[in-house]
Enzyme design. Structure first.
Site, PDB file in Angstrom:
ATOM      1  N   GLU A  19     -35.487 -89.181 -30.374  1.00  0.00           N
ATOM      2  CA  GLU A  19     -36.849 -88.533 -29.331  1.00  0.00           C
ATOM      3  C   GLU A  19     -37.486 -89.139 -28.463  1.00  0.00           C
ATOM      4  OE1 GLU A  19     -40.733 -86.316 -31.805  1.00  0.00           O
ATOM      5  OE2 GLU A  19     -41.686 -87.883 -30.170  1.00  0.00           O
ATOM      6  N   ARG A  33     -47.672 -76.497 -33.793  1.00  0.00           N
ATOM      7  CA  ARG A  33     -48.771 -75.723 -33.210  1.00  0.00           C
ATOM      8  C   ARG A  33     -49.360 -76.465 -32.052  1.00  0.00           C
ATOM      9  NH1 ARG A  33     -53.435 -76.224 -37.517  1.00  0.00           N
ATOM     10  NH2 ARG A  33     -53.490 -78.712 -35.955  1.00  0.00           N
ATOM     11  N   GLY A  34     -48.577 -77.967 -32.029  1.00  0.00           N
ATOM     12  CA  GLY A  34     -49.562 -78.396 -31.407  1.00  0.00           C
ATOM     13  C   GLY A  34     -51.065 -79.634 -32.412  1.00  0.00           C
ATOM     14  N   ASP A  35     -52.053 -80.027 -31.498  1.00  0.00           N
ATOM     15  CA  ASP A  35     -53.102 -79.945 -31.856  1.00  0.00           C
ATOM     16  C   ASP A  35     -54.516 -79.710 -30.208  1.00  0.00           C
ATOM     17  OD1 ASP A  35     -52.425 -81.641 -34.619  1.00  0.00           O
ATOM     18  OD2 ASP A  35     -51.971 -83.327 -32.893  1.00  0.00           O
ATOM     19  N   ALA A  41     -48.065 -72.357 -36.316  1.00  0.00           N
ATOM     20  CA  ALA A  41     -46.301 -72.240 -35.810  1.00  0.00           C
ATOM     21  C   ALA A  41     -45.501 -71.070 -36.001  1.00  0.00           C
ATOM     22  CB  ALA A  41     -45.399 -73.983 -35.873  1.00  0.00           C
TER      23      ALA A  41
HETATM   24  P1  FAD Z   1     -48.230 -75.647 -39.011  1.00  0.00           P
HETATM   25  O1  FAD Z   1     -47.249 -75.387 -38.952  1.00  0.00           O
HETATM   26  O2  FAD Z   1     -48.869 -74.429 -37.893  1.00  0.00           O
HETATM   27  O3  FAD Z   1     -49.589 -76.176 -39.312  1.00  0.00           O
HETATM   28  C1  FAD Z   1     -51.142 -76.883 -39.157  1.00  0.00           C
HETATM   29  C2  FAD Z   1     -51.637 -76.637 -40.653  1.00  0.00           C
HETATM   30  O4  FAD Z   1     -51.956 -75.356 -40.702  1.00  0.00           O
HETATM   31  C3  FAD Z   1     -50.658 -77.074 -41.681  1.00  0.00           C
HETATM   32  O5  FAD Z   1     -52.451 -78.511 -42.369  1.00  0.00           O
HETATM   33  C4  FAD Z   1     -50.833 -75.887 -41.814  1.00  0.00           C
HETATM   34  O6  FAD Z   1     -50.612 -75.863 -43.771  1.00  0.00           O
HETATM   35  C5  FAD Z   1     -51.660 -74.942 -41.890  1.00  0.00           C
HETATM   36  N1  FAD Z   1     -50.591 -73.559 -42.153  1.00  0.00           N
HETATM   37  C6  FAD Z   1     -50.421 -73.355 -41.692  1.00  0.00           C
HETATM   38  N2  FAD Z   1     -49.776 -71.704 -41.281  1.00  0.00           N
HETATM   39  C7  FAD Z   1     -50.632 -71.714 -41.949  1.00  0.00           C
HETATM   40  C8  FAD Z   1     -51.843 -69.915 -42.064  1.00  0.00           C
HETATM   41  N3  FAD Z   1     -51.290 -69.019 -42.269  1.00  0.00           N
HETATM   42  N4  FAD Z   1     -52.722 -70.510 -43.044  1.00  0.00           N
HETATM   43  C9  FAD Z   1     -53.703 -70.786 -43.286  1.00  0.00           C
HETATM   44  N5  FAD Z   1     -53.160 -72.327 -42.607  1.00  0.00           N
HETATM   45  C10 FAD Z   1     -51.648 -72.596 -42.782  1.00  0.00           C
HETATM   46  N6  FAD Z   1     -47.238 -81.876 -30.991  1.00  0.00           N
HETATM   47  C11 FAD Z   1     -47.357 -81.813 -29.727  1.00  0.00           C
HETATM   48  O7  FAD Z   1     -48.008 -81.761 -28.980  1.00  0.00           O
HETATM   49  N7  FAD Z   1     -46.138 -82.436 -29.082  1.00  0.00           N
HETATM   50  C12 FAD Z   1     -45.694 -82.562 -29.682  1.00  0.00           C
HETATM   51  O8  FAD Z   1     -43.954 -82.176 -29.133  1.00  0.00           O
HETATM   52  C13 FAD Z   1     -44.911 -82.353 -30.529  1.00  0.00           C
HETATM   53  N8  FAD Z   1     -43.762 -83.000 -32.126  1.00  0.00           N
HETATM   54  C14 FAD Z   1     -43.927 -83.208 -32.546  1.00  0.00           C
HETATM   55  C15 FAD Z   1     -42.195 -82.919 -33.717  1.00  0.00           C
HETATM   56  C16 FAD Z   1     -42.980 -83.557 -35.172  1.00  0.00           C
HETATM   57  C17 FAD Z   1     -41.078 -83.879 -35.797  1.00  0.00           C
HETATM   58  C18 FAD Z   1     -43.565 -83.363 -35.325  1.00  0.00           C
HETATM   59  C19 FAD Z   1     -43.493 -83.870 -37.624  1.00  0.00           C
HETATM   60  C20 FAD Z   1     -44.652 -82.495 -35.155  1.00  0.00           C
HETATM   61  C21 FAD Z   1     -44.767 -82.912 -33.776  1.00  0.00           C
HETATM   62  N9  FAD Z   1     -45.827 -82.799 -32.898  1.00  0.00           N
HETATM   63  C22 FAD Z   1     -46.580 -82.541 -31.939  1.00  0.00           C
HETATM   64  C23 FAD Z   1     -47.468 -82.772 -33.426  1.00  0.00           C
HETATM   65  C24 FAD Z   1     -48.090 -81.252 -34.084  1.00  0.00           C
HETATM   66  O9  FAD Z   1     -47.853 -80.516 -33.363  1.00  0.00           O
HETATM   67  C25 FAD Z   1     -49.190 -81.608 -34.910  1.00  0.00           C
HETATM   68  O10 FAD Z   1     -48.652 -81.954 -36.457  1.00  0.00           O
HETATM   69  C26 FAD Z   1     -49.953 -80.130 -36.028  1.00  0.00           C
HETATM   70  O11 FAD Z   1     -50.735 -80.666 -35.994  1.00  0.00           O
HETATM   71  C27 FAD Z   1     -48.958 -79.774 -36.375  1.00  0.00           C
HETATM   72  O12 FAD Z   1     -47.864 -78.213 -35.801  1.00  0.00           O
HETATM   73  P2  FAD Z   1     -47.087 -78.327 -37.357  1.00  0.00           P
HETATM   74  O13 FAD Z   1     -46.065 -77.236 -35.834  1.00  0.00           O
HETATM   75  O14 FAD Z   1     -46.553 -78.291 -37.870  1.00  0.00           O
HETATM   76  O15 FAD Z   1     -48.511 -76.458 -37.507  1.00  0.00           O
END
Ligand code: FAD
Length: 317
Positions: free
Chosen positions: A18, A124-126, A144
């Protein structure tokens, strides 16, 4: 080609990594030259991160501070085009919910389709650094799984404002994130896995994990994911530790634990060079064990700095 096709066709563990877009004002050429040694290990795909806007404070002559929003690392789509042209690898741009409306996401995906991108990682992002909690844009996604659903819809020719007409069908292979040590907001790993399953049901085809330093966490995670009925490939994410500051920062930023054995070695380190040596040796040890266990690909978080990952890959691939 799709990430899942590479995995299905491979008779061994693949190598991938990455990169981050350069900071605004820095050269892409220099960054691409920096990562070019890693091409020796034939990565079939390379991920490109996405960075949402951040808030900075600008001081005016009258002493007032103004809060302004800026994207410090733009250029993800352009880097994807550069990776295709220069290295003939499949780029995997990261697509975020945070900071984007669904319409903006749709438009970015159309651009990506037009330049020949076949894979995306939906995240989802932070929250922006100045904010404690993630808030979606007006007209944007909260999770996400909703973003996965939007991309999956485009793969079926369904666009946001075309309820009746079936449009051009994109063909993105969709990856999502998984957390062997649990996402920091989830109250339990079991609930986090339920949400992971929602991403798969929405159309995700493979998972890339957050970095981890204890392989047992990955093996346990894979077991729990399979028990939850999720069958798609799970690509482990690895990061060679390279600096003294990362010893404190990685666990804090990514909510992970260092195993005791690694911590004992890190505590002996006095300089960044010492840490880098330990980090590389540990990553080699992790990589060899994961390959032996049949991991589909090893995915290295390089932060666009090739050296440590190069030294690991040279020993392992
Ligand atoms: P989600 O899958 O949406 O989950 C986020 C939280 O919400 C989790 O705690 C989950 O349990 C909870 N959740 C999900 N669905 C529900 C629901 N229906 N009801 C209640 N709670 C729910 N960040 C960046 O900004 N840019 C990047 O390029 C980037 N690349 C990444 C690459 C990898 C491989 C990883 C592991 C992370 C990356 N991140 C990046 C960080 C990521 O954006 C964060 O970890 C973010 O906080 C969560 O993203 P997610 O897609 O896992 O979210």
């Amino acid at each position: 080609m799709k990430v899942t096709e590479f995995i299905a066709k491979a008779d061994r563990t693949l190598f991938s990594f990455e990169i981050l877009p350069p900071l605004k004002g820095q050269s892409l050429k220099a960054m691409l030259e920096g990562i070019s040694p890693l091409m020796e290990f034939n990565p079939p795909f390379v991920d490109v991160t996405y960075h949402r806007e951040e808030y900075i404070f600008r001081k005016h002559e009258n002493g007032h501070m103004q809060k302004v929003s800026t994207q410090k690392r733009p250029g993800t789509v352009g880097i994807c085009a550069a990776l295709i042209n220069r290295f003939h690898v499949e780029p995997v741009p990261h697509i975020l919910c945070g900071g984007f409306t669904m319409e903006e996401t749709e438009n970015v995906l159309i651009d990506l389709e037009f330049i020949g991108v076949k894979n995306v990682l939906a995240l989802r992002g932070d929250a922006p650094k100045a904010e404690g909690r993630f808030t979606p844009e007006d007209g944007g996604h909260s999770y996400a799984w909703q973003l996965v659903q939007q991309i999956h819809n485009m793969n079926r020719g369904i666009y946001l404002h075309d309820e009746t007409e079936i449009g051009f069908q994109t063909d993105f292979c969709i990856g999502v994130a998984g957390y062997p040590e649990k996402h920091f907001e989830a109250p339990s790993l079991t609930l986090d896995l339920k949400h992971l399953k929602a991403k798969v049901e929405a159309g995700a085809e493979y998972i890339v994990t957050q970095m981890f330093f204890d392989n047992q966490r990955y093996f346990q995670f894979v077991k729990m994911v399979r028990e939850a009925g999720i069958e798609i490939p799970i690509i482990p994410g690895l990061k060679p530790i390279t600096t003294l500051s990362q010893i404190k920062n990685l666990p804090r930023i990514f909510y992970l634990d260092f195993p005791k054995e690694l911590m004992v070695e890190l505590e002996k380190c006095k300089t960044n060079a010492d840490v880098k040596q330990v980090g590389i040796e540990w990553a080699i040890h992790q990589s060899k064990e994961l390959i032996q266990a049949g991991a589909p690909s090893l995915h290295y978080y390089t932060m666009s700095k090739a050296d440590a990952t190069y030294r690991v890959a040279k020993e392992v691939f």
